[in-house]
Every structure is written in C-alpha cells, then in structure tokens.
Write an enzyme that holds these catalytic residues in place. Structure first.
Site, short mmCIF file in Angstrom:
data_model
loop_
_atom_site.label_atom_id
_atom_site.label_comp_id
_atom_site.label_asym_id
_atom_site.label_seq_id
_atom_site.Cartn_x
_atom_site.Cartn_y
_atom_site.Cartn_z
N HIS A 122 -15.60 25.04 -34.50
CA HIS A 122 -16.61 24.21 -35.13
C HIS A 122 -16.33 22.75 -34.80
O HIS A 122 -15.27 22.40 -34.28
CB HIS A 122 -16.63 24.42 -36.65
CG HIS A 122 -17.44 25.61 -37.07
ND1 HIS A 122 -18.79 25.71 -36.85
CD2 HIS A 122 -17.08 26.76 -37.70
CE1 HIS A 122 -19.24 26.85 -37.33
NE2 HIS A 122 -18.22 27.51 -37.84
N ASP A 152 -20.92 17.93 -32.80
CA ASP A 152 -22.10 18.74 -32.52
C ASP A 152 -23.24 17.94 -31.91
O ASP A 152 -23.82 18.34 -30.89
CB ASP A 152 -22.61 19.39 -33.82
CG ASP A 152 -21.79 20.60 -34.22
OD1 ASP A 152 -20.95 21.05 -33.43
OD2 ASP A 152 -21.98 21.09 -35.35
#
Length: 356
Positions: A122, A152
């Site tokens: 992540h 991200d």
C-alpha cells in the site's frame, strides 16, 4: 483519445479520471459483484466522466468483450499484480497483436520487476522505502503518513498519466504502441528529486523536522489559534518574513532570524501571538498580503474559501461537491464532469466525441 480501463482502486481509477477530465473517451470495465473500494459507485468521484460495462474476465465472453474494445482503443489501463492480465489472456503481447498502436498502461506499487514486484503493498510502504515518508514529520517524532496523496496519486496516477500521454504522442508518429510501467516507488522517488538536490548542496539533511520545509524553522510551520483552529506560515523569503512579522505584531527583534539558537524563543513568540485571536480574525489580517500565511481549512471548509470559490475550484456534480478538472486550458477547456455512472451503465462502444 479512446481508453479502456480495467476497474481497480486508487491510482489506476484516478489516472483514468484525469484522462477523462481532459476529454478522453473512457470505458471502465467493471467486475461483477460489489466494488473493491467499498464506496458506493455512484458516489465515487474517481469514476466520473466515463461509461461503465460489466465483464467477468474469468470467462471467455468477458475477455472477448475487452478485446473487441481494445481493437479501437488508443490506451489500455490495468492495475493488477504483474502477470495477472497475462493469465487472463489480456497481456500486452496479446493486445498488441490486436492493436499494434495500443499504449498499455500498467499501474502498480512495486513495478513490473524487482524482488517485491509480486507482493502486496500500500501507499505507506511504497513511500517508506523511497525516503519520502522519512522526510515528513517533526523532529524527534514518528514519520506522518500524508494520507495517500504522495504515493498513490502523485507518485502513481500522475506519472501513469504523464507516461500514457507521452507514449500516445510517440504512437501517433511511430505507428506502434508500448508498455508504460508506472510504479509508485519510481514516481515517489522522482518526487524527492528536489531534496536530493538540496542535500547535494548542503542545504538539507536526513534528520526529519530540522530543515526549512519540514517545520525545522519557525517561519514554515502551523500554529494554533484562539479557537482551536490553525494557520499555516510559509514566509521563507526575507521580504515576506518581514511582512509576516509586522502583520503578526511582533517586535523588531523578531525580524532577526539568522541565529538558530534563538529559533525556539522565536517559535514561542509566534505561537503565543497566534493564540491571541481566532482563525477568522488572523485570516482577515493576512488575506491578500505577501506574508504567505493561510488558514488551514478542512475538506468541507475549503470549497467556501473566496479564492477557490472565484476560480470554481470545487464544483457540484449531481448533488455532491468535488474538485473541478485541472489544469485549465485557454483553447480547449474541459467539459463539466458527468456524475459517476451506475455499474454497467453505458454503451459497449466508443462515442465519436464526448466533448461539449
């Protein structure tokens, strides 16, 4: 530009949203069942400006549907672990046989190669190993995850979008497409370029919270106000600092910031002064000046700021507020976004021109 997006979460959908905001005709291929993001699809801002179809990629019919779309597409975007689309029969070699001009965008955290390429991850882990997370936080305290903006979306989505546009530019001239391997670790590392430059020049060090952009100096930090809100100070240049000190109401002594041994005292003076008024009062003092001070607004408050209201930085789409498309163009302004479609809503074919 015609884009096929295999539904995923996070950076892949955001990249597809950016392309759609810029006028690309995007078809999102959704998997059957509830969305992996856990967000109501019709509230998911990252799905705006597209049509949606449902295809089960575990079936021959589903794969065949995607291949038919690819035949007329410019771009294909997927965010699976390396090798997954190959096993589905939708890898780059197969799709380039169908459409040699196709730009195949791959969005992953670790990239297509390397010892971690096939492991889960992540945002926080991706920015951790690049040094980006280590640089965020206060001296002597734990690193602070910057939500998932740096990894991200900045290191992932923006670099995928940039790579796709560059590859489309090349495909239009060469007649052949290519694979764009957009790894969040690569993008996040690229974002730290300015810090590596500062380190090389002796103006930055690895100790968090001791540098001029990470709360290491009193004139680049946040301060609490009397009503429990916050003001952000970024008075880096001497002329801006002088205006900041004058408007804050500190003595001439505070204008001398050259002695680091006095910074703790100076920081306390600034903190004590901000604590004497509310955020709205200080905002009135600093608004429109060159002191480089701004209120720290919540996501809900941000759309009400006069500057952002004047620029329509936040807009209402359907009955929900969201950021407007960016950047802005003088000749080809982006169309107003369409709401996120219901899953499976939309034609299983490209329109000729989505722009208005």
């Amino acid at each position: 530009m015609k884009v096929i997006e295999l539904a995923g979460i996070g950076p892949g959908p955001f990249a597809a949203m950016l392309l759609a905001d810029l006028g690309a005709d995007v078809i999102r291929v959704e998997r059957p069942g509830p969305p992996a993001s856990g967000i109501d699809p019709e509230l998911d801002v990252l799905r705006r400006n597209r049509t949606s179809i449902v295809a089960d990629l575990r079936t021959e019919a589903g794969v065949s549907t995607v291949k038919q779309l690819v035949a007329r597409a410019d771009v294909f975007i997927e965010g699976f672990r390396p090798g997954v689309t190959e096993r589905l029969g939708l890898g780059p070699e197969v799709l380039h046989e169908i459409n040699s001009r196709l730009v195949y965008g791959r969005m992953t955290g670790w990239g297509q190669t390397g010892p971690l390429a096939h492991t889960a991850g992540h945002d926080i882990g991706y920015i951790a190993i690049t040094g980006a997370l280590s640089a965020i936080g206060r001296q002597g305290q734990a690193p602070v995850p910057p939500v998932n903006f740096v990894g991200d979306f900045a290191g992932g989505s923006l670099y995928l979008t940039l790579g796709v546009l560059a590859a489309v530019w090349d495909a239009q001239r060469s007649g052949t497409g290519q694979v764009v391997d957009a790894a969040i670790v690569d993008g996040a590392a690229s974002l730290t370029g300015i810090l590596h430059a500062l380190m090389a020049s002796g103006r930055w060090n690895d100790e968090r919270g001791t540098n001029f952009l990470d709360t290491g100096v009193p004139w680049y930090d946040t301060y609490a106000t009397a009503d429990g809100q916050w003001m952000a100070v970024g008075a880096l240049e001497p002329q801006f600092y002088e205006e900041f000190i004058a408007l804050l109401g500190l003595t001439a002594e505070a204008a001398n910031r050259d002695d680091p041994t006095q910074w703790p005292k100076l920081k306390k003076q600034i903190s004590d002064q901000f604590a004497t008024r509310s955020q709205s009062e200080w905002s009135e003092v600093f608004e429109g000046t060159d002191a480089c001070v701004a209120p720290v607004l919540s996501l809900t408050q941000a759309r009400h700021h006069p500057h952002l209201k004047a620029r329509h930085t936040f807009i209402e789409v359907g009955s929900h507020w969201q950021p407007a498309p960016a950047p802005r163009f003088s000749k080809t302004p982006s169309a107003a976004p369409t709401p996120p479609p219901p899953v499976g809503h939309g034609p299983c074919a490209f329109t000729t021109d989505r722009r208005t």
